[in-house]
Scaffold this active site. Structure first.
Site, short mmCIF file in Angstrom:
data_model
loop_
_atom_site.label_atom_id
_atom_site.label_comp_id
_atom_site.label_asym_id
_atom_site.label_seq_id
_atom_site.Cartn_x
_atom_site.Cartn_y
_atom_site.Cartn_z
N HIS A 174 4.05 78.64 -48.87
CA HIS A 174 4.83 76.87 -48.65
C HIS A 174 6.05 77.90 -48.38
CE1 HIS A 174 0.98 75.03 -50.03
NE2 HIS A 174 1.77 74.23 -50.67
N HIS B 155 -21.03 30.41 -67.39
CA HIS B 155 -21.50 31.40 -66.53
C HIS B 155 -22.92 31.91 -66.78
CE1 HIS B 155 -18.63 31.00 -63.30
NE2 HIS B 155 -17.70 30.92 -64.33
N ASP C 241 -10.19 28.75 -60.50
CA ASP C 241 -11.04 29.43 -60.23
C ASP C 241 -11.32 29.25 -58.23
OD1 ASP C 241 -12.33 30.98 -61.78
OD2 ASP C 241 -13.73 29.37 -62.47
N GLU D 30 -10.53 38.40 -69.37
CA GLU D 30 -10.12 38.04 -67.87
C GLU D 30 -9.35 37.06 -67.73
OE1 GLU D 30 -13.34 36.50 -64.49
OE2 GLU D 30 -14.04 36.23 -66.66
N HIS D 31 -9.36 35.29 -68.52
CA HIS D 31 -9.26 34.61 -68.22
C HIS D 31 -8.24 34.06 -69.86
CE1 HIS D 31 -12.43 34.05 -65.65
NE2 HIS D 31 -11.46 33.62 -64.72
N GLN E 191 -16.36 28.73 -68.73
CA GLN E 191 -17.13 30.05 -68.81
C GLN E 191 -18.28 30.47 -69.04
OE1 GLN E 191 -15.54 32.15 -66.70
NE2 GLN E 191 -14.35 30.41 -66.50
#
Length: 441
Positions: A429, A271, A370, A336-337, A268
């Site tokens: 109503h 990235h 992924d 996230e992971h 990661q």
């Protein structure tokens, strides 16, 4: 000077842990005022001038000349030809990944994407009708990097959901098309594709032009301009999410080879410089071993400068009192992971409430998720896994409530509705409910 990657070392037993932990975890999605204004101008221009504006920005930003937006459309035959031109190994890998992603999302649809109804004791029918969106747009990044996996992860669940038309946009600077991306579009069932990108592509999808059909929802990652554009068009169309930097948290008991974990942290960190890689472990000696592997492996990584910047700026190696505490901290982070790198991953999984995706066991590297494991890799980031879910079939469907009240049901429900309506001061109503008490027609 030797490049070093030294993630911050923390221990939960230290008196200053809480402050240091919060500081390392912090990330703010500060918006650049200049980008926001530029994006606002682009969106307004595309909304007003349509195709002409998209062509102007594509010429300016991507160096791609075209006389019409139709000239930037990718014919399905071209997508098929790209697929057939792939080397055997790439073609087979793409097909295998697509098959697994499709299988997972088909199972997801059966579990959460079907209509249902029942009748109560009065014969009233109540239920839910699930229908797919008519048309969606998927944004695929282009330029320096190509992401065929993003095509699969966005288009396949839309296709499985039953979306009528899937429109892909992908920038192709100076006309450079990535064959694997085009092939993935063919495999994933993309209906139409255009070689445009940036905020202008988001605007064209959201508002429609003479050539580009307006969509109901836009999904897929992009740069700061794309993220700002998606944020601004939300409400006109749906969007999946505004994603932050990539994240991985490895929850380890010390039984996994330390070089595996070091490489998972790299996966990661490579990235971008803002990506976050964290290790939680109750074994201090094991944390030392992971750091040694980081030092040993880093020089051989092509993206070592980015990895080092990420680990130095946002990485952390955290010594916990035990695995239970590690699980509790993981839930606070809501990564996230999340890799549970343990001999007994099933023991710890029930304690883990918040994560985009949970990878169980030493052999389950995040990178498999992924590309080809099957579940979607579009995941909530920056702690939003506390309330958000991975992209899925459900993102390409909508739900309508079904209500069919019987005459007997109208008699039993009418007084309840009328009483509450009078209490809210809404006479019409109440009367609408009371009229049904007469039993006509």
């Amino acid at each position: 000077m030797t490049l070093q990657a030294t993630p911050l070392r923390l221990a939960t037993s230290a008196p200053d842990f809480e402050a240091a932990f919060k500081a390392r975890l912090h990330w703010a999605a500060d918006t650049d005022a200049a980008i926001e204004q530029r994006v606002a101008d682009i969106l307004a221009d595309v909304q007003q001038r349509g195709d002409a504006a998209v062509l102007d920005y594509t010429r300016r930003f991507d160096g791609l000349e075209a006389d019409s937006l139709s000239a930037l459309a990718l014919d399905p035959a071209e997508l098929k030809a790209a697929f057939e031109a792939l080397p055997d190994a790439q073609r087979h890998a793409l097909e295998a990944a697509a098959r697994r992603v499709r299988s997972y999302h088909e199972a997801q649809k059966k579990a959460s994407g079907e209509s249902w109804s029942y009748r109560d004791e009065d014969g009233t029918l109540l239920g839910q009708k699930v229908t797919p969106l008519d048309r969606v747009g998927i944004y695929v990044p282009g330029g320096k990097a190509a992401y065929p996996s993003s095509v699969l992860m966005n288009a396949i669940p839309a296709h499985v959901a039953g979306v009528g038309e899937i429109v892909m946009v992908v920038p192709t600077p100076r006309g450079e098309k990535n064959t694997l991306v085009l092939a993935a579009a063919h495999v994933a069932g993309v209906t139409r594709a255009f070689t445009i990108g940036g905020a202008q592509a988001v605007a064209a999808l959201a508002y429609g032009t003479a050539t580009m059909p307006a969509v109901d929802k836009i999904t897929g990652p992009g740069n700061a301009y794309v993220a700002a554009a998606k944020r601004r068009v939300f409400g006109t169309v749906g969007i999946d999410m505004i994603a932050g930097p990539s994240e991985i948290l490895v929850l380890a008991d010390g039984s996994t080879p330390p070089d595996w974990v070091a490489m998972d942290l790299f996966s990661q960190a490579e990235h971008d410089e803002l990506a976050q890689s964290i290790l939680l472990c109750p074994d201090a000696a094991y944390i030392d071993a992971v750091q040694r592997e980081i030092d040993r492996l880093l020089p051989g990584m092509p993206r070592r400068d980015i990895i080092a910047a990420s680990l130095n700026g946002r990485g952390a190696l955290i010594h916990t009192r035990d695995m239970d505490e590690a699980c509790a901290i993981s839930n606070r982070i809501a990564p996230e992971h999340l890799e549970v790198s343990s001999r007994e991953p099933q023991r710890w999984e029930p304690l883990l409430k918040h994560a985009g995706a949970i990878f169980l066991g030493a052999f389950t590297s995040e990178s498999l998720g992924d590309y080809c494991a099957g579940p979607n890799h579009v995941l909530p980031t920056s702690g939003t896994a506390r309330f958000s879910s991975p992209l899925g079939v459900y993102d390409f469907q909508k739900r309508s409530s079904l209500i069919e009240v019987s005459e007997a049901g109208a008699r039993s429900l009418g007084p309840i509705a009328a009483e509450l309506a009078y209490g809210e001061g809404l006479q019409a109503h109440a009367r609408a409910a009371e009229l049904r008490l007469e039993g006509r027609p």
